[in-house]
Design an enzyme around this catalytic site. Structure first.
Site, PDB file in Angstrom:
ATOM      1  N   TYR A  14      -2.328  57.615   4.784  1.00 54.68           N
ATOM      2  CA  TYR A  14      -1.356  58.452   5.485  1.00 54.68           C
ATOM      3  C   TYR A  14      -0.337  59.106   4.550  1.00 54.68           C
ATOM      4  CZ  TYR A  14      -3.188  56.040   9.581  1.00 54.68           C
ATOM      5  OH  TYR A  14      -4.016  55.534  10.548  1.00 54.68           O
ATOM      6  N   HIS A  19       3.128  63.256   9.561  1.00 50.08           N
ATOM      7  CA  HIS A  19       3.848  62.149  10.201  1.00 50.08           C
ATOM      8  C   HIS A  19       4.643  61.319   9.189  1.00 50.08           C
ATOM      9  CE1 HIS A  19       4.308  60.956  14.256  1.00 50.08           C
ATOM     10  NE2 HIS A  19       3.456  59.960  14.321  1.00 50.08           N
ATOM     11  N   TYR A  64       3.943  50.631  11.276  1.00 52.56           N
ATOM     12  CA  TYR A  64       3.319  51.805  11.882  1.00 52.56           C
ATOM     13  C   TYR A  64       4.356  52.475  12.779  1.00 52.56           C
ATOM     14  CZ  TYR A  64      -1.098  50.591   9.833  1.00 52.56           C
ATOM     15  OH  TYR A  64      -2.071  50.296   8.924  1.00 52.56           O
ATOM     16  N   ASN A  66       4.741  53.761  15.773  1.00 52.58           N
ATOM     17  CA  ASN A  66       5.101  53.450  17.157  1.00 52.58           C
ATOM     18  C   ASN A  66       5.884  52.157  17.316  1.00 52.58           C
ATOM     19  OD1 ASN A  66       3.650  55.759  17.585  1.00 52.58           O
ATOM     20  ND2 ASN A  66       2.035  54.801  18.775  1.00 52.58           N
ATOM     21  N   ASN A 113       7.304  59.023  19.221  1.00 57.93           N
ATOM     22  CA  ASN A 113       7.125  57.597  19.499  1.00 57.93           C
ATOM     23  C   ASN A 113       7.905  56.683  18.560  1.00 57.93           C
ATOM     24  OD1 ASN A 113       5.503  57.948  21.762  1.00 57.93           O
ATOM     25  ND2 ASN A 113       3.656  58.128  20.523  1.00 57.93           N
TER      26      ASN A 113
END
Length: 186
Positions: A14, A19, A64, A66, A113
């Site tokens: 990632y 994000h 992560y 969320n 989120n």
């Protein structure tokens, strides 16, 4: 002490995705002010140091996106800090074009989120935030595919400039100059 949280996802796959722009800003601050963000505590990678004469803790939650609130709440509770007064959260915003940032003193999650999780776990919407534009998803694309994707080289250049603006805005905000930062960058 001020806590600056950059949101992202921990896996190497990632890195430098839309994000993870919050992580990119934290990394840039760490590089500029020689702060090592390698301490594994509070479900995060943390690094303490001094920015422009102010004690700061840089935080990259490792839960992560969320579940970011788990890490953030743990940090704020451990140090007995008020998120509304002593925290800035930096994260991606699909409603802003790449290269733009937007500063807010408080507000709702706006569909993000990671911010929803922080609001739920800290019990407040009153914390300061810096949104970094990553652009809207192309028509027909899945939102997750868009935010977990990488920038085009053209957009990456714009985003690098936005990372610099986000760093400068964070310093102004820590100095009590949030309105000035908003006037410059919003």
């Amino acid at each position: 002490m001020y806590v600056i949280v950059g949101l992202g996802n921990p896996d190497k796959k990632y890195e430098h995705t839309r994000h993870n722009i919050g992580f990119d800003v934290i990394d840039a601050l760490a590089d500029k002010y020689n702060i090592s963000v390698t301490d594994k505590k509070h479900k995060a990678l943390c690094g303490s140091g001094v920015i422009e004469g102010m004690k700061v803790l840089l935080v990259k939650p490792q839960t992560y996106m969320n579940l970011s609130g788990e890490s953030v709440a743990e940090v704020m509770n451990f140090y007995k800090l008020d998120p509304d007064e002593e925290m800035i959260v930096i994260f991606d915003d699909i409603s802003l074009e790449p290269g733009r940032i937007r500063i807010r003193k408080k507000g709702s999650a706006g569909g993000h989120n990671g911010i929803k999780s922080i609001i739920a776990m800290t019990g407040t919407q009153g914390f300061s935030r810096i949104k970094v534009g990553v652009g809207e998803k192309p028509q027909g694309w899945d939102l997750a595919d868009h935010v977990l994707g990488r920038f085009s080289s053209e957009d990456r250049a714009k985003v690098e400039e936005a990372i610099g603006h986000a760093m400068d805005a964070a310093v102004l905000m820590m100095q009590g100059e949030t309105d000035k930062a908003m006037n410059i960058y919003n």
